[in-house]
Write a protein that holds these residues in place. Structure first.
Motif, mmCIF file in Angstrom:
data_model
loop_
_atom_site.group_PDB
_atom_site.id
_atom_site.type_symbol
_atom_site.label_atom_id
_atom_site.label_comp_id
_atom_site.label_asym_id
_atom_site.label_seq_id
_atom_site.Cartn_x
_atom_site.Cartn_y
_atom_site.Cartn_z
ATOM 1 N N HIS A 1 0.832 -1.206 0.000
ATOM 2 C CA HIS A 1 0.000 0.000 0.000
ATOM 3 C C HIS A 1 0.868 1.259 0.000
ATOM 4 O O HIS A 1 0.641 2.179 -0.795
ATOM 5 C CB HIS A 1 -0.945 0.012 1.201
ATOM 6 N N ILE A 2 1.849 1.316 0.877
ATOM 7 C CA ILE A 2 2.717 2.496 0.976
ATOM 8 C C ILE A 2 3.387 2.777 -0.368
ATOM 9 O O ILE A 2 3.430 3.918 -0.827
ATOM 10 C CB ILE A 2 3.760 2.320 2.094
ATOM 11 N N LEU A 3 3.910 1.743 -0.996
ATOM 12 C CA LEU A 3 4.601 1.926 -2.278
ATOM 13 C C LEU A 3 3.652 2.425 -3.368
ATOM 14 O O LEU A 3 4.021 3.276 -4.165
ATOM 15 C CB LEU A 3 5.244 0.613 -2.729
ATOM 16 N N THR A 4 2.447 1.875 -3.414
ATOM 17 C CA THR A 4 1.573 2.117 -4.563
ATOM 18 C C THR A 4 0.517 3.191 -4.336
ATOM 19 O O THR A 4 -0.276 3.449 -5.239
ATOM 20 C CB THR A 4 0.883 0.809 -4.990
ATOM 21 N N GLN A 5 0.507 3.841 -3.172
ATOM 22 C CA GLN A 5 -0.537 4.839 -2.921
ATOM 23 C C GLN A 5 -0.357 6.102 -3.756
ATOM 24 O O GLN A 5 -1.301 6.837 -3.994
ATOM 25 C CB GLN A 5 -0.636 5.172 -1.440
ATOM 26 N N SER A 6 0.857 6.375 -4.178
ATOM 27 C CA SER A 6 1.086 7.504 -5.071
ATOM 28 C C SER A 6 1.866 7.003 -6.285
ATOM 29 O O SER A 6 2.444 5.934 -6.263
ATOM 30 C CB SER A 6 1.855 8.624 -4.353
ATOM 31 N N ASP A 7 1.864 7.779 -7.310
ATOM 32 C CA ASP A 7 2.502 7.413 -8.580
ATOM 33 C C ASP A 7 1.765 6.249 -9.235
ATOM 34 O O ASP A 7 0.836 5.678 -8.683
ATOM 35 C CB ASP A 7 3.986 7.069 -8.403
ATOM 36 N N GLN A 8 2.216 5.910 -10.400
ATOM 37 C CA GLN A 8 1.630 4.804 -11.164
ATOM 38 C C GLN A 8 2.601 3.629 -11.136
ATOM 39 O O GLN A 8 3.781 3.796 -11.422
ATOM 40 C CB GLN A 8 1.385 5.225 -12.616
ATOM 41 N N TRP A 9 2.093 2.452 -10.793
ATOM 42 C CA TRP A 9 2.904 1.247 -10.704
ATOM 43 C C TRP A 9 2.401 0.208 -11.686
ATOM 44 O O TRP A 9 1.214 0.151 -12.006
ATOM 45 C CB TRP A 9 2.848 0.687 -9.281
ATOM 46 N N GLU A 10 3.316 -0.630 -12.150
ATOM 47 C CA GLU A 10 2.969 -1.754 -13.007
ATOM 48 C C GLU A 10 3.383 -3.042 -12.310
ATOM 49 O O GLU A 10 4.198 -3.021 -11.386
ATOM 50 C CB GLU A 10 3.631 -1.631 -14.376
#
Length: 176
Positions: free
Chosen positions: A48-57
């Protein structure tokens, strides 16, 4: 880190016949467990922390029984907050061995995470305790695909020998 131009963070690894159990409680799935060089779950909090901002694949690599490797790729990956029960968002399937997370009749996409002690699936039973699964996952109902399940991985392509989920910032130019 070097797969498909690098920059990947491994968030899950499951090796067939490993003694590490993925039949864990909610807190363990939140915090993470295992050994990064073997069976491993990075933790829902970290995802959650990693993907809460920015766009991830996300890329999922798996080794088939015949020894060949295949993959699944999504242009979008996000894990919601604890309050959202770590709801999974995946989208933009771009190829590989099949749309196992967002496609089909019962996709993991937009589902909340379920463990044996925190039932958030859409089934009248708790899928995490079902004998075919015995692990936490983003279940729709109890006929889903689940790479955390004990061997053989229910409905997984060719009952994978090794499976890894990896994420990275989308369009990461400086990852390598």
């Amino acid at each position: 880190m070097t797969t498909a131009d690098g920059g990947w963070i491994v968030i899950q690894r499951k090796i067939k016949d490993s003694p590490v159990s993925f039949f864990r409680n909610w807190r363990e799935y939140e915090d993470g467990f295992g050994d990064i060089s073997k069976d491993f779950w990075a933790g829902l909090k970290l995802m959650h922390i990693l993907t809460q901002s920015d766009q991830w694949e996300m890329r999922v690599d798996f080794k088939k029984q015949d020894g060949s490797w295949s993959y699944i790729h999504y242009n979008q990956f996000k894990v919601g907050s604890a309050g959202e029960r770590y709801k999974l968002t995946v989208g933009g399937y771009t190829g590989g061995d099949g749309d196992y997370f967002a496609g089909g009749n019962e996709p993991a996409n937009s589902k909340m995470f379920t463990t044996f002690d925190n039932d958030n699936d859409l089934s009248h039973d708790n899928c995490a305790v079902h004998t075919s699964y015995r692990s936490g996952w983003w279940f729709h109902s109890c006929v889903d695909i689940n790479p955390n399940a004990p061997k053989p991985y229910y409905n997984w392509p060719n009952t994978a020998e090794v499976m890894e989920m990896k994420i990275r910032l989308k369009d990461c130019i400086t990852c390598v």
